[in-house]
Design an enzyme around this catalytic site. Structure first.
Site, PDB file in Angstrom:
ATOM      1  N   LYS A  51      60.492  27.122  73.981  1.00  0.00           N
ATOM      2  CA  LYS A  51      59.534  26.203  73.422  1.00  0.00           C
ATOM      3  C   LYS A  51      58.819  25.042  74.576  1.00  0.00           C
ATOM      4  O   LYS A  51      58.272  24.651  74.271  1.00  0.00           O
ATOM      5  CB  LYS A  51      60.335  25.473  72.196  1.00  0.00           C
ATOM      6  CG  LYS A  51      60.765  26.038  71.420  1.00  0.00           C
ATOM      7  CD  LYS A  51      59.894  26.720  70.183  1.00  0.00           C
ATOM      8  CE  LYS A  51      60.375  27.624  69.265  1.00  0.00           C
ATOM      9  NZ  LYS A  51      59.057  27.921  68.383  1.00  0.00           N
TER      10      LYS A  51
ATOM     11  N   ASN B  99      53.957  30.955  64.408  1.00  0.00           N
ATOM     12  CA  ASN B  99      55.710  30.340  64.156  1.00  0.00           C
ATOM     13  C   ASN B  99      57.157  30.521  64.270  1.00  0.00           C
ATOM     14  O   ASN B  99      57.745  30.681  64.673  1.00  0.00           O
ATOM     15  CB  ASN B  99      55.617  29.997  62.500  1.00  0.00           C
ATOM     16  CG  ASN B  99      57.105  29.592  61.594  1.00  0.00           C
ATOM     17  OD1 ASN B  99      57.818  28.559  62.017  1.00  0.00           O
ATOM     18  ND2 ASN B  99      57.474  30.400  61.184  1.00  0.00           N
TER      19      ASN B  99
ATOM     20  N   TYR C 279      66.460  29.549  73.912  1.00  0.00           N
ATOM     21  CA  TYR C 279      65.544  28.998  72.902  1.00  0.00           C
ATOM     22  C   TYR C 279      64.485  28.125  73.253  1.00  0.00           C
ATOM     23  O   TYR C 279      63.685  27.606  72.812  1.00  0.00           O
ATOM     24  CB  TYR C 279      65.950  29.192  71.902  1.00  0.00           C
ATOM     25  CG  TYR C 279      65.267  27.906  70.502  1.00  0.00           C
ATOM     26  CD1 TYR C 279      64.457  28.529  69.830  1.00  0.00           C
ATOM     27  CD2 TYR C 279      65.255  26.755  70.567  1.00  0.00           C
ATOM     28  CE1 TYR C 279      64.051  28.087  68.334  1.00  0.00           C
ATOM     29  CE2 TYR C 279      64.589  25.736  69.068  1.00  0.00           C
ATOM     30  CZ  TYR C 279      63.571  26.976  68.355  1.00  0.00           C
ATOM     31  OH  TYR C 279      63.642  26.488  67.987  1.00  0.00           O
TER      32      TYR C 279
ATOM     33  N   ASP D 142      56.174  42.848  63.601  1.00  0.00           N
ATOM     34  CA  ASP D 142      56.530  42.315  64.405  1.00  0.00           C
ATOM     35  C   ASP D 142      55.316  41.396  65.568  1.00  0.00           C
ATOM     36  O   ASP D 142      55.294  41.676  66.299  1.00  0.00           O
ATOM     37  CB  ASP D 142      57.585  43.123  65.123  1.00  0.00           C
ATOM     38  CG  ASP D 142      58.574  43.067  66.737  1.00  0.00           C
ATOM     39  OD1 ASP D 142      57.945  41.815  66.640  1.00  0.00           O
ATOM     40  OD2 ASP D 142      58.660  44.195  66.939  1.00  0.00           O
ATOM     41  N   VAL D 143      55.706  39.956  65.991  1.00  0.00           N
ATOM     42  CA  VAL D 143      55.081  39.768  66.510  1.00  0.00           C
ATOM     43  C   VAL D 143      55.017  40.217  68.328  1.00  0.00           C
ATOM     44  O   VAL D 143      54.341  39.538  68.921  1.00  0.00           O
ATOM     45  CB  VAL D 143      55.073  37.698  66.473  1.00  0.00           C
ATOM     46  CG1 VAL D 143      54.101  37.536  65.084  1.00  0.00           C
ATOM     47  CG2 VAL D 143      56.347  37.876  67.048  1.00  0.00           C
TER      48      VAL D 143
END
Length: 257
Positions: A167, A93, A163, A66-67
C-alpha cells in the site's frame, strides 16, 4: 445529469467490499461498469454485483480476471473497449493480505501479496494508460485512474507486513503515474481508506481490533464501503478537474489525530 453519465468504468475486485460499493455507486451515477474479479459471489452474501446493478436499471458486464496476470488484464480492457467503445475510468482495487509480520511471512506469501496488490496495480495502470493515450479527450481529460491505497500506506500496518508495504508502494505508484502522464491529459489519484467495516474475514473484524479502531478514529463511527465509494466517485468525476497525484484519506480523522 448524473456525474458519470455515459462513462465507461472498469473496477477490479468488484464482487465484494469496497470494489462492490464503488461499482454500484458508479452505475447509479450513469456509468457502464465492467466488473473484474476472480469470483462473482460477494463475501458479504447476497446477489452478485452485476445483478444488483442490473436490478436498478444500470449497465454492467463481468469479466473473470486475475490482476496479477498481464494477459488477463489486457483481455479485460480489450473486452471493455470492444463492448463500450472506450475507457474513461480505471479503478484498481483488487487486493489480498496475509496478516503476518516480517518473520512470519513466507516467501510465497510475500510473492502473492506483491503480485496482486502491486504488480496488479502496475498492470491496471499501464494497460489503462495504453488505452487512454489513443482516445480523444473529453472535457480536457483522456481518462482517469483511481487506485485504492490505505492509511497503511502512510503508517505501518501492525502485523501485516506485506500488505502495508504494497500500500505504501501504491501511493508512490499513483504519484508517478500522475506526474508522468499529466501532459497526456490522464488523471491518476488514490483513495486511502481508514478502518472500513466490510465482510473481509480474519483479524480485520476481531473485536479487539475494532475497539482499537474506534478509539483511534475521531468520528463517532467507523467507515462504510459507501464512504470510500463517494470519494472514488469524486475522483472519477468532472468535479475533480484539477486534482491529480493525491492520496485522499477517508478515515474519519484517524490520520489527523
Amino acid at each position: 445529469m448524473s456525474l458519470l453519465e455515459g462513462k465507461v468504468a472498469v473496477v477490479t475486485g468488484a464482487s465484494s467490499g469496497l470494489g462492490r460499493a464503488i461499482a454500484v455507486r458508479y452505475a447509479q451515477e450513469g456509468a457502464r461498469v465492467v466488473l473484474a474479479d476472480l469470483r462473482d459471489e460477494p463475501i458479504e452474501g447476497g446477489e452478485t454485483t452485476q445483478v444488483v446493478i442490473e436490478t436498478f436499471g444500470g449497465t454492467a458486464m463481468s469479466v473473470a480476471t486475475d490482476v496479477s496476470s498481464w494477459e488477463q488484464v489486457d483481455r479485460l480492457i480489450v473486452g471493455a473497449v470492444e463492448r463500450f467503445g472506450r475507457l474513461d475510468v480505471m479503478v484498481n482495487n483488487a487486493a489480498t493480505y496475509t496478516s503476518t509480520n516480517l518473520v512470519q511471512t513466507s516467501e510465497s506469501q510475500w510473492d502473492q501479496v506483491l503480485r496482486v496488490n502491486l504488480t496488479g496495480m502496475f498492470h491496471g495502470c499501464k494497460r489503462a494508460v495504453q488505452q487512454m493515450l489513443g482516445q480523444e479527450p473529453v472535457d480536457e481529460v483522456r481518462g482517469r485512474i483511481v487506485n485504492i491505497s490505505s492509511q497503511h500506506g502512510m503508517v505501518a500496518s501492525p502485523g501485516d507486513f506485506p500488505y502495508g508495504v504494497t500500500k505504501g508502494g501504491t501511493v508512490q505508484l499513483t504519484r508517478q503515474v500522475a506526474v508522468d502522464h499529466a501532459p497526456d491529459l490522464i488523471v491518476c489519484n488514490a483513495v486511502a481508506p481508514g478502518k472500513i467495516i466490510t465482510g473481509k474475514p480474519g483479524a480485520a473484524n476481531d473485536p479487539r481490533a475494532l475497539e482499537y479502531s474506534h478509539q483511534r478514529t475521531p468520528w463517532p463511527r467507523l467507515g462504510r464501503p459507501e464512504d470510500v465509494a463517494g470519494a472514488a466517485l469524486f475522483l472519477a468525476s468532472p468535479l475533480a478537474s484539477f486534482v491529480t497525484g493525491i492520496n485522499l484519506m477517508v478515515d474519519g480523522g484517524w490520520m489527523a489525530g
